[in-house]
Design an enzyme around this catalytic site. Structure first.
Site, PDB file in Angstrom:
ATOM      1  N   LYS A 185       4.411 -18.721  -3.721  1.00 19.65           N
ATOM      2  CA  LYS A 185       3.752 -18.092  -2.580  1.00 19.65           C
ATOM      3  C   LYS A 185       2.292 -18.540  -2.545  1.00 19.65           C
ATOM      4  O   LYS A 185       1.603 -18.528  -3.565  1.00 19.65           O
ATOM      5  CB  LYS A 185       3.843 -16.568  -2.695  1.00 19.65           C
ATOM      6  N   GLU A 234      13.770   2.050   0.563  1.00 21.82           N
ATOM      7  CA  GLU A 234      13.283   3.336   1.053  1.00 21.82           C
ATOM      8  C   GLU A 234      14.301   4.460   0.872  1.00 21.82           C
ATOM      9  O   GLU A 234      13.942   5.594   0.535  1.00 21.82           O
ATOM     10  CB  GLU A 234      12.897   3.217   2.536  1.00 21.82           C
ATOM     11  N   ARG A 293      13.882   4.036   7.856  1.00 24.35           N
ATOM     12  CA  ARG A 293      15.041   3.427   7.198  1.00 24.35           C
ATOM     13  C   ARG A 293      15.746   4.414   6.259  1.00 24.35           C
ATOM     14  O   ARG A 293      16.811   4.101   5.731  1.00 24.35           O
ATOM     15  CB  ARG A 293      14.583   2.187   6.423  1.00 24.35           C
TER      16      ARG A 293
END
Length: 589
Positions: free
Chosen positions: A251, A339, A367
């Site tokens: 990344k 979540e 969610r």
């Protein structure tokens, strides 16, 4: 005579993947270099998500080079990987408008381009969506490829596993590419992350879990070796059924600081494109971010109360739970992009007498709706939900605005809902919540800075269901909820009206409301939540039940998805800025 050889620019010749496929493969590394520089130069001045897109430059080029997009369908899980994709698919010349009002979205968006086959602002959705497309193609007799690129820790999300579980028993033409960079916004966590790390190191001795799910697994390969990626993609095009390619990327690849500090350079703000150094603002004393008020306050409370625990789904930095995680690692938990699990984990802890503060962005709590109802509220478990990024969040746009929470939470029995208007109120409701509530509570607060310099004051208990009068006037009553109170206070500075901070959406302060309805003919409710089903709706219901005929006007988020732009710009667009509120209120006098 001397000749100066000028390097040919490839990026400027590409207006769609059709032009990309005309390039010689040996020129693609140069294109990758140009694409990285282009992303860096734009994001350095316009801001946005940086590290994720830099990490998939070679993969992005290879995918559009090998596959016949948009006929072959490409889905990017967690859309902040997709800047390179946008630039190569006809949006190079307006990429400088990225995430700005009226400009292109920071995430793939179906309305924006035929190459954006699925909207992806939330994580772990790509496999299910791509499988749905692949099955549809089968049913229609179409011969096309469907590719899901899942990265930035999204593979650990429960929905990704659900998609893998189904895809493994189909013969759909589906390719899943795992962009394995070991980090989401914060470093990845969990057993799957450790498993993938062992696979990369060659120390994993057990059977490959992807193969066990009936996928044709290949990799791991170097995600920055464009020739190797192209070779493997061409091979996989000939393989039938569900396929899984595991690539290793870094990344922030191509910018040293972004590679070194991947958390900070996920979305670094403005920086020097040549050196990578962040552009520091002149330091003046400012109010804290609401997330930091939460972070420091939970740590302060946890030192006093050993029953307190903290939970966040993959957002320790964004929520500032990191302070507690650093100081009390055994009592603060990053559960990854999960979540649903975060909510029910908190419920389980609450059954055993712990006091869980479950910190989830408002948009992501959506969610876990069933878990809030079934696992927490139905069982009257005193979980403390701290909903960060409530209201308009700005440039991340429609997928991230937290403008539905009051509406989707208000209908749930046994749930207290509170919105602090400032930092002191946030501290005090957190303090009150851990003293022994009989019900769960949702505390919602916005992104960004507050309004109080001297915010770290002694705790005070807040009476549940009690609103307060902020300003006394004669003409009409303005009822606000949460931090929009600041705009309201400024808007009515020189107007003879009353202003009430109702604080609680549930339970409503009915005694105060009775007094207000008996005193004022006109009542205006103001919130940074959807007008449909929100705080104003609660006031209307109260009026109907009690047969009041007062004039009631509702201001808030209209019944539409609000696009991206700065919070100030968006408030102006929907009439919640100071000037618009002032003019609206004056129109009733």
């Amino acid at each position: 005579m001397y000749f100066c050889l000028v390097q040919k620019s490839f990026l400027n010749t590409i207006n769609s993947p059709k032009e990309l496929r005309l390039l010689n493969q040996k020129d693609l590394p140069q294109l990758a270099k140009e694409l990285r520089e282009f992303i860096i130069n734009i994001v350095a001045t316009k801001e946005g998500h940086l590290g994720a897109s830099l990490g998939v430059v070679e993969l992005t080029i290879a995918l559009h080079y090998v596959f016949n997009t948009p006929e072959d369908q490409l889905i990017w899980d967690v859309g902040h990987q997709a800047y390179g994709h946008k630039i190569l698919t006809g949006r190079r010349d307006n990429f400088h408008t990225n995430r700005q009002l009226g400009g292109i979205s920071g995430f793939p968006k179906r309305e924006e381009s035929e190459y954006d086959t699925f909207g992806v602002g939330h994580a772990s959705t790509s496999i299910s969506a791509a499988l749905g497309m692949a099955i549809a193609s089968q049913l229609k007799g179409e011969d096309k490829h469907h590719i899901a690129v899942i990265g930035d820790a999204s593979i650990a999300g429960g929905m990704a596993f659900e998609g893998l579980n189904h895809a493994g028993v189909t013969d759909a033409n589906l390719l899943i590419i795992l962009n394995d960079n070991a980090i989401g916004i914060d470093p990845s966590v969990g057993a799957l992350k450790q498993y993938l790390t062992n696979v990369k190191k060659g120390t994993q001795k057990r059977n490959n879990i992807i193969k066990a799910l009936n996928f044709d697994y290949s990799g791991p390969i170097d995600g920055h070796d464009i020739d190797k990626i192209i070779s493997e993609l061409n091979r996989l095009k000939t393989v039938k059924g569900p396929k899984f390619l595991h690539i290793i990327t870094t990344k922030g690849k191509g910018l040293k600081q972004a590679e070194k500090d991947q958390v900070k350079y996920h979305a670094p703000g403005k920086f020097n494109a040549k050196t990578g150094d962040l552009i520091t603002k002149i330091t003046v004393e400012e109010p804290p971010k609401y997330q930091d008020v939460f972070g420091y306050t939970i740590l302060e409370l946890a030192k006093q109360n050993k029953k307190i625990v903290g939970i966040t789904p993959a957002m320790p930095t964004g929520s500032s739970l990191k302070y507690m995680m650093e100081d009390m690692p055994n009592r603060a938990f990053d559960v990854g992009i999960a979540e649903q699990h975060a909510v029910t984990l908190a419920a389980g802890m609450a059954t055993q007498g712990l006091i869980p503060f479950c910190n989830i962005y408002s948009t992501f709590l959506q969610r876990a709706y069933d878990q809030i109802i079934h696992d927490v509220a139905l069982q009257k478990l005193p979980v403390i939900f701290c909903l960060d990024r409530a209201g308009l969040v700005g440039e991340d746009g429609a997928t991230h605005h937290g403008v539905f929470d009051l509406s989707y939470l208000r209908c749930i029995p046994n749930l207290i809902i509170f919105a602090p208007r400032n930092e002191l109120e946030l501290r005090n409701i957190m303090y009150t919540s851990q003293l022994g509530l009989e019900f769960p509570i949702a505390i919602r607060y916005p992104r960004g800075k507050g309004v109080t310099l001297n915010w770290k004051q002694p705790f005070q208990n807040i009476e549940i269901g009690k609103g307060i009068l902020l300003k006394k006037g004669k003409k009409l009553a303005v009822l606000s909820i949460g931090t929009i109170a600041k705009n309201v206070s400024e808007a009515i500075l020189n107007i003879d009206v009353s202003h009430y901070d109702m604080r609680f959406v549930k339970p409503l302060d009915e005694r105060l409301l009775l007094s207000i309805f008996e005193t004022y003919d006109t009542i205006i409710t103001i919130e940074d939540n959807s007008i449909t089903g929100g705080f104003g709706s609660a006031v209307l219901e109260f009026a109907a039940i009690n047969n009041y005929k007062n004039t009631i006007k509702l201001l808030g988020i209209p019944d539409a998805f609000i696009e991206h732009g700065s919070v100030d710009e968006l408030q102006q667009a929907i009439g919640l800025d100071v000037e618009s509120l002032s003019n609206y209120i004056k129109s009733f006098l």
